[in-house]
Motif scaffolding. Structure first.
Motif, short mmCIF file in Angstrom:
data_model
loop_
_atom_site.label_atom_id
_atom_site.label_comp_id
_atom_site.label_asym_id
_atom_site.label_seq_id
_atom_site.Cartn_x
_atom_site.Cartn_y
_atom_site.Cartn_z
N ALA A 178 0.82 -1.36 -0.03
CA ALA A 178 0.04 0.09 -0.04
C ALA A 178 0.93 1.38 -0.10
CB ALA A 178 -1.10 0.10 1.11
N THR A 179 2.06 1.22 0.67
CA THR A 179 2.88 2.51 0.64
C THR A 179 3.82 2.57 -0.54
OG1 THR A 179 4.58 1.25 2.05
CG2 THR A 179 2.95 2.50 3.32
N ASN A 180 4.16 1.25 -1.22
CA ASN A 180 4.73 1.31 -2.62
C ASN A 180 3.69 1.33 -3.56
OD1 ASN A 180 7.98 0.68 -2.36
ND2 ASN A 180 6.61 -0.74 -0.71
N TRP A 181 2.71 1.24 -3.46
CA TRP A 181 1.75 1.56 -4.69
C TRP A 181 0.54 2.36 -4.10
CZ3 TRP A 181 -3.14 0.09 -7.12
CH2 TRP A 181 -3.22 0.21 -8.43
N PRO A 182 0.76 3.62 -4.22
CA PRO A 182 -0.41 4.68 -3.41
C PRO A 182 -1.92 4.37 -4.10
CG PRO A 182 1.81 5.78 -4.20
CD PRO A 182 1.71 4.19 -4.69
N ASN A 183 -2.01 3.82 -5.17
CA ASN A 183 -3.41 3.66 -5.69
C ASN A 183 -4.12 2.60 -5.06
OD1 ASN A 183 -3.14 5.90 -7.76
ND2 ASN A 183 -1.39 4.59 -8.55
N THR A 184 -3.56 1.76 -4.20
CA THR A 184 -4.08 0.71 -3.67
C THR A 184 -5.49 1.34 -2.89
OG1 THR A 184 -2.13 -0.31 -3.03
CG2 THR A 184 -3.96 -1.29 -1.74
N ALA A 185 -6.47 0.44 -3.40
CA ALA A 185 -7.84 1.00 -2.67
C ALA A 185 -8.17 0.51 -1.25
CB ALA A 185 -9.11 0.30 -3.75
N PHE A 186 -7.61 -0.66 -1.03
CA PHE A 186 -7.82 -1.38 0.14
C PHE A 186 -6.84 -2.59 0.44
CE2 PHE A 186 -10.27 -3.73 -2.50
CZ PHE A 186 -10.07 -5.32 -2.44
N ILE A 187 -6.59 -2.99 1.63
CA ILE A 187 -5.91 -4.08 2.18
C ILE A 187 -6.45 -4.95 3.18
CG2 ILE A 187 -3.60 -3.34 1.32
CD1 ILE A 187 -2.86 -2.70 4.31
N VAL A 188 -6.35 -6.34 3.13
CA VAL A 188 -6.88 -7.42 3.91
C VAL A 188 -5.70 -7.99 4.69
CG1 VAL A 188 -8.34 -9.38 4.37
CG2 VAL A 188 -9.16 -7.49 2.77
N MET A 189 -5.38 -7.95 5.64
CA MET A 189 -4.41 -8.48 6.27
C MET A 189 -4.64 -9.82 7.17
SD MET A 189 -2.36 -5.25 7.80
CE MET A 189 -0.89 -5.93 8.58
N LEU A 190 -4.55 -10.94 6.72
CA LEU A 190 -5.12 -11.96 7.47
C LEU A 190 -3.98 -12.92 8.13
CD1 LEU A 190 -7.05 -13.80 4.49
CD2 LEU A 190 -7.92 -12.19 6.41
N ALA A 191 -4.17 -12.99 9.46
CA ALA A 191 -2.99 -13.76 10.24
C ALA A 191 -1.60 -13.21 10.29
CB ALA A 191 -3.09 -15.09 10.16
N ALA A 192 -1.46 -11.86 9.90
CA ALA A 192 -0.32 -11.30 9.58
C ALA A 192 0.68 -11.27 10.94
CB ALA A 192 -0.72 -9.76 9.12
N PRO A 193 1.87 -11.45 10.53
CA PRO A 193 3.15 -11.34 11.67
C PRO A 193 3.38 -9.87 11.76
CG PRO A 193 3.92 -12.25 9.48
CD PRO A 193 2.63 -11.93 9.30
N VAL A 194 2.96 -9.41 12.82
CA VAL A 194 3.23 -7.70 13.06
C VAL A 194 4.26 -7.44 14.05
CG1 VAL A 194 1.95 -5.89 13.58
CG2 VAL A 194 0.69 -7.45 12.07
N LEU A 195 4.41 -8.33 15.10
CA LEU A 195 5.38 -7.98 16.20
C LEU A 195 7.09 -8.03 15.29
CD1 LEU A 195 3.83 -10.42 18.66
CD2 LEU A 195 3.27 -7.92 18.64
N PRO A 196 7.80 -7.64 16.36
CA PRO A 196 9.04 -7.91 15.81
C PRO A 196 9.57 -9.12 15.46
CG PRO A 196 8.95 -6.27 17.97
CD PRO A 196 7.65 -6.87 17.70
N GLY A 197 10.32 -9.08 14.41
CA GLY A 197 10.83 -10.40 13.67
C GLY A 197 11.36 -11.17 14.47
N GLU A 198 12.45 -10.68 15.52
CA GLU A 198 13.16 -11.45 16.34
C GLU A 198 12.35 -12.07 17.47
OE1 GLU A 198 16.53 -10.58 19.92
OE2 GLU A 198 16.11 -9.06 18.42
N GLU A 199 11.00 -11.32 18.17
CA GLU A 199 10.36 -11.86 19.06
C GLU A 199 9.50 -13.17 18.40
OE1 GLU A 199 6.37 -10.36 21.43
OE2 GLU A 199 7.95 -8.99 20.76
#
Length: 233
Positions: free
Chosen positions: A42-63
């Motif tokens: 979404a930040t690399n393609w500003p025309n993105t109309a929406f995003i759906v994040m399913l079971a996304a890893p959001v915490l720090p990679g190390e953790e």
């Protein structure tokens, strides 16, 4: 992960080039690592109309990697001493990665520890472990997060996470997404913790990986319904 993001951007550009597709209504859905990619897309393609994040890893990679390592060791039946020994190796690896250590020095420091942990007899396991430590993807994963990109996302966001996800904990992950949305000032988002669903968003008993092969369901119907309704709305 960056390569996959670049591939997704190319895919979005291709869709925008088609005369039969409304260029203002092109969005994307990603699961697991694909969910990590969504805010980067979404930040690399500003025309993105929406995003759906399913079971996304959001915490720090190390953790997250440490949690995944603990899960794998538990499934292997490792003793507490073996877990402590392998934890020490993993933490040393984290430290070396953050310092930008090259492959040769990484091997010099880690191979003796890995061989000792696997009693030198299991050469296959030793080589698999060393190969993982040299993986460019894993090194990038440890030192990066999708949160900085998520904090810049302005398009609508839907995030769903199964409460029996043993890979990436639902509550912590969804809280991190909500905090990132607060930073971005984006109020057009919806977050849901899905009861009884595993990392693959299937109905399950425990959420453990050994259940996966026996689950006939590809993805829970209610998840598909939520995604479809949200996109149409």
């Amino acid at each position: 992960t960056q390569d996959f993001t670049a591939d997704a951007v190319v895919g979005m550009e291709y869709l925008r080039s088609r005369p039969d597709i409304d260029p203002k209504r092109i969005g994307a859905i990603g699961q697991s690592e694909g969910g990590w990619i969504m805010p980067m897309l979404a930040t690399n393609w500003p025309n993105t109309a929406f995003i759906v994040m399913l079971a996304a890893p959001v915490l720090p990679g190390e953790e997250m990697l440490m949690d995944i390592s603990h899960l794998a060791l538990q499934e292997m039946g490792a003793t507490d001493d073996e877990k402590a020994q392998l934890d020490a190796i993993t933490r040393r690896w984290f430290d070396l990665v953050k310092r930008g250590t090259d492959d040769a020095e990484m091997a010099r420091q880690l191979r003796p520890m890995v061989e000792a942990a696997w009693n030198r007899a299991d050469t296959n396991m030793v080589e698999k472990q060393m190969a993982a430590f040299n993986s460019p993807w894993l090194r990038w994963f440890v030192t990066n997060s999708c949160v900085p990109a998520l904090q810049k996302v302005q398009c609508p966001v839907l995030a769903l996470h199964g409460d029996k996800d043993v890979h990436f904990p639902a509550k912590q992950s969804l809280r991190a997404i909500a905090r990132a949305m607060t930073v971005s000032g984006n109020t057009d988002f919806e977050i849901r913790e899905m009861p009884g669903l595993n990392h693959l968003l299937q109905h399950c008993q425990t959420g453990n990986r050994d259940e996966y092969p026996g689950i006939e369901e590809t993805m829970s119907p209610e998840v598909l319904q939520i995604i479809g309704d949200w996109i149409l709305q």
